[in-house]
Design a protein around this motif. Structure first.
Motif, PDB file in Angstrom:
ATOM      1  N   ALA A 160      -0.270   1.191 -11.485  1.00 59.60           N
ATOM      2  CA  ALA A 160      -1.016  -0.067 -11.381  1.00 59.60           C
ATOM      3  C   ALA A 160      -0.673  -0.999 -12.539  1.00 59.60           C
ATOM      4  N   GLN A 161      -0.488  -0.434 -13.725  1.00 58.45           N
ATOM      5  CA  GLN A 161      -0.112  -1.241 -14.892  1.00 58.45           C
ATOM      6  C   GLN A 161       1.270  -1.857 -14.715  1.00 58.45           C
ATOM      7  N   LYS A 216       0.871  -1.162   0.000  1.00 60.33           N
ATOM      8  CA  LYS A 216       0.000   0.000   0.000  1.00 60.33           C
ATOM      9  C   LYS A 216       0.914   1.219   0.000  1.00 60.33           C
ATOM     10  N   SER A 247      -1.366   7.143 -10.942  1.00 57.33           N
ATOM     11  CA  SER A 247      -1.813   5.975 -10.184  1.00 57.33           C
ATOM     12  C   SER A 247      -2.160   4.822 -11.114  1.00 57.33           C
ATOM     13  N   GLU A 248      -2.836   5.127 -12.223  1.00 58.82           N
ATOM     14  CA  GLU A 248      -3.186   4.084 -13.191  1.00 58.82           C
ATOM     15  C   GLU A 248      -1.947   3.498 -13.855  1.00 58.82           C
ATOM     16  N   ILE A 283      -0.289  -1.712  -7.540  1.00 60.36           N
ATOM     17  CA  ILE A 283      -1.727  -1.581  -7.787  1.00 60.36           C
ATOM     18  C   ILE A 283      -2.465  -0.727  -6.756  1.00 60.36           C
ATOM     19  N   ASN A 284      -1.839  -0.439  -5.634  1.00 57.34           N
ATOM     20  CA  ASN A 284      -2.529   0.303  -4.576  1.00 57.34           C
ATOM     21  C   ASN A 284      -1.688   1.502  -4.164  1.00 57.34           C
TER      22      ASN A 284
END
Length: 293
Positions: free
Chosen positions: A96-97, A74, A92-93, A101-102
């Motif tokens: 995540a890729q 996290k 953030s996206e 992811i968090n």
């Protein structure tokens, strides 16, 4: 085989000169640190995300994990440029890729202010690659400056480097006398792989900030004038926060020890020592959830 799903907490300070990451367990015990290259969003989402991922992976390796367990992490990332509409979500996206992811993304000023005052009301002046005055009061944020180089960020490393280059160009054009100081700046720009004009065409705030040590380590009148002007700009940021009702202010960032000595005695006396650093602030947000940005 039992899979460990205990959450890990990662604080990231994605700066304009370097990216630092700190990994802790659920009890707050330090597991590992990581460092990568520049990661400010002002260099682009791809550059920022790759540097953040590298620092995160290095922190996991330093913690002794056999595999990079980003799925358990996290994270809270603080970076300049996150205030642009959609920038935080985009980064953030992208992270995540890449496997992180968090991750929540906030401003670098926000994590620095949280760290400096332990989540309580107060303000900070960041003097690093860029500069900004930022404060928290009753759960609301206020800011002064920090609108991006070269229009803003006075008193920063980029500003100091820019002033050094301007002096060098004036000497090169014969407007002022060439000195040992201007020669040092010219030598930093003019290498076998680069000309002055080529350097200027490609230079970013990070490149200008890399010239700041030339000024910091020079005792010439030109260098001292630049430092005095930079400290005046930092003093203006401090006054601006005071006018917005922020009373407790800490001076942080890589240039803070140098600029502090140039500030007027009255302003020096008004400053407080930061409780902790920006990474501590990012980790605090990991556990508490996002507040004002």
């Amino acid at each position: 085989m039992t899979v460990d799903t205990t959450p890990l907490f990662l604080g990231v300070d994605a700066g304009g000169t370097r990216c630092r990451a700190r990994l802790t367990d659920s009890n707050g015990a330090l597991l590992g640190d990581g460092v990568a290259g520049p990661a400010t969003l002002r260099l682009g989402t791809n550059v920022s995300a790759n540097s953040i991922l590298k620092a995160a992976e290095d922190a996991c390796k330093a913690a002794g994990f056999a595999t990079i367990e980003l799925g358990r992490v996290k994270a809270c990332v603080g970076t300049a440029g996150s205030e642009r509409p959609g920038a935080s979500e985009e980064l953030s996206e992208h992270l995540a890729q890449l496997g992180l992811i968090n991750a929540q993304v906030v401003s670098d000023a926000h994590i620095a202010c949280i760290g400096a005052h332990g989540g309580a009301d107060g303000g900070i002046i960041i003097a690093g690659t860029g500069s900004i005055g930022y404060g928290l009061r009753g759960g609301r944020s206020v800011r002064v400056g920090g609108h991006g180089f070269p229009a803003s960020d006075q008193g920063s490393g980029a500003y100091i480097g820019l002033r050094a280059v301007q002096n060098m160009l004036k000497a090169q054009d014969g407007i002022i006398a060439a000195t040992a100081f201007t020669a040092k700046v010219q030598a930093a720009l003019e290498t076998e792989a680069n000309s002055v004009s080529g350097w200027l065409a490609r230079a970013t705030a990070t490149n200008y900030a890399a010239l700041a040590p030339i000024v910091l380590n020079d005792e010439s009148e030109q260098a001292q004038t630049i430092m005095n002007d930079a400290s005046d700009a930092i003093a203006d940021l401090i006054k601006g926060l005071h006018q917005k009702g922020i009373e407790r202010i800490a001076l942080v960032g890589g240039l803070s020890p140098f600029l502090h000595t140039y500030l007027p005695d009255q302003i020096q006396a008004s400053l407080v020592q930061p409780k902790d650093d920006a990474l501590s602030g990012a980790l605090w947000l990991c556990r508490q959830g996002p507040k004002a940005r």
